[in-house]
Design a protein around this motif. Structure first.
Motif, mmCIF file in Angstrom:
data_model
loop_
_atom_site.group_PDB
_atom_site.id
_atom_site.type_symbol
_atom_site.label_atom_id
_atom_site.label_comp_id
_atom_site.label_asym_id
_atom_site.label_seq_id
_atom_site.Cartn_x
_atom_site.Cartn_y
_atom_site.Cartn_z
ATOM 1 N N ALA A 61 0.840 -1.200 0.000
ATOM 2 C CA ALA A 61 0.000 0.000 0.000
ATOM 3 C C ALA A 61 0.875 1.250 0.000
ATOM 4 N N TRP A 62 1.952 1.245 0.789
ATOM 5 C CA TRP A 62 2.878 2.375 0.854
ATOM 6 C C TRP A 62 3.532 2.594 -0.505
ATOM 7 N N LEU A 63 3.975 1.501 -1.140
ATOM 8 C CA LEU A 63 4.607 1.605 -2.458
ATOM 9 C C LEU A 63 3.634 2.126 -3.509
ATOM 10 N N SER A 64 2.386 1.729 -3.410
ATOM 11 C CA SER A 64 1.378 2.245 -4.336
ATOM 12 C C SER A 64 1.208 3.751 -4.159
ATOM 13 N N ASP A 65 1.152 4.199 -2.905
ATOM 14 C CA ASP A 65 1.067 5.640 -2.640
ATOM 15 C C ASP A 65 2.333 6.352 -3.097
ATOM 16 N N TRP A 66 3.484 5.720 -2.911
ATOM 17 C CA TRP A 66 4.762 6.289 -3.362
ATOM 18 C C TRP A 66 4.727 6.477 -4.878
ATOM 19 N N TYR A 67 4.302 5.437 -5.599
ATOM 20 C CA TYR A 67 4.222 5.504 -7.057
ATOM 21 C C TYR A 67 3.284 6.631 -7.489
ATOM 22 N N ASP A 68 2.104 6.695 -6.868
ATOM 23 C CA ASP A 68 1.135 7.736 -7.222
ATOM 24 C C ASP A 68 1.723 9.127 -7.015
ATOM 25 N N HIS A 69 2.427 9.328 -5.917
ATOM 26 C CA HIS A 69 3.024 10.635 -5.642
ATOM 27 C C HIS A 69 4.165 10.936 -6.627
ATOM 28 N N ALA A 70 5.002 9.933 -6.886
ATOM 29 C CA ALA A 70 6.108 10.132 -7.832
ATOM 30 C C ALA A 70 5.580 10.467 -9.222
ATOM 31 N N ALA A 118 5.458 10.390 0.292
ATOM 32 C CA ALA A 118 5.985 11.641 -0.275
ATOM 33 C C ALA A 118 7.426 11.867 0.156
ATOM 34 N N GLU A 119 7.747 11.566 1.406
ATOM 35 C CA GLU A 119 9.131 11.686 1.874
ATOM 36 C C GLU A 119 10.028 10.684 1.154
ATOM 37 N N ALA A 157 2.503 11.830 -9.880
ATOM 38 C CA ALA A 157 1.808 13.123 -9.815
ATOM 39 C C ALA A 157 2.779 14.298 -9.815
ATOM 40 N N THR A 158 3.960 14.099 -9.257
ATOM 41 C CA THR A 158 4.941 15.177 -9.200
ATOM 42 C C THR A 158 5.895 15.169 -10.386
ATOM 43 N N GLY A 159 5.702 14.241 -11.319
ATOM 44 C CA GLY A 159 6.472 14.230 -12.557
ATOM 45 C C GLY A 159 7.829 13.555 -12.499
ATOM 46 N N PHE A 160 8.103 12.805 -11.436
ATOM 47 C CA PHE A 160 9.396 12.129 -11.356
ATOM 48 C C PHE A 160 9.447 10.843 -12.178
ATOM 49 N N ILE A 161 8.303 10.214 -12.392
ATOM 50 C CA ILE A 161 8.264 8.976 -13.164
ATOM 51 C C ILE A 161 7.111 9.020 -14.153
#
Length: 69
Positions: free
Chosen positions: A18-27, A58-59, A29-33
């Motif tokens: 779940a954390w990795l899914s949120d990490w992916y979504d944030h990455a 996000a961190e 959304a912010t244009g890193f991936i």
């Protein structure tokens, strides 16, 4: 692993996914991936370490992609 445990995730694994899914979504959304994004083993281990010490997704994005000072 016996047949009874196949397909069963521990609480840690469930929370990490779940954390990795949120990490992916944030990455994303912010244009890193951008898809398709392939997570290599070394980065996956780093991310699991960030999860284990309590960073937010996000961190974790900032730790992977941020500027090193």
């Amino acid at each position: 692993m016996n047949a009874d445990n196949l397909g069963t995730l521990s609480g840690h694994e469930t929370e990490l996914r779940a954390w990795l899914s949120d990490w992916y979504d944030h990455a994303f959304a912010t244009g890193f991936i951008r898809p398709p994004f392939i997570l290599d083993d070394a980065t996956a281990l780093r991310l699991e370490g960030y999860f284990d010490v309590g960073l937010t997704p996000a961190e974790g994005v900032n730790a992977i992609f941020g500027v090193v000072h």
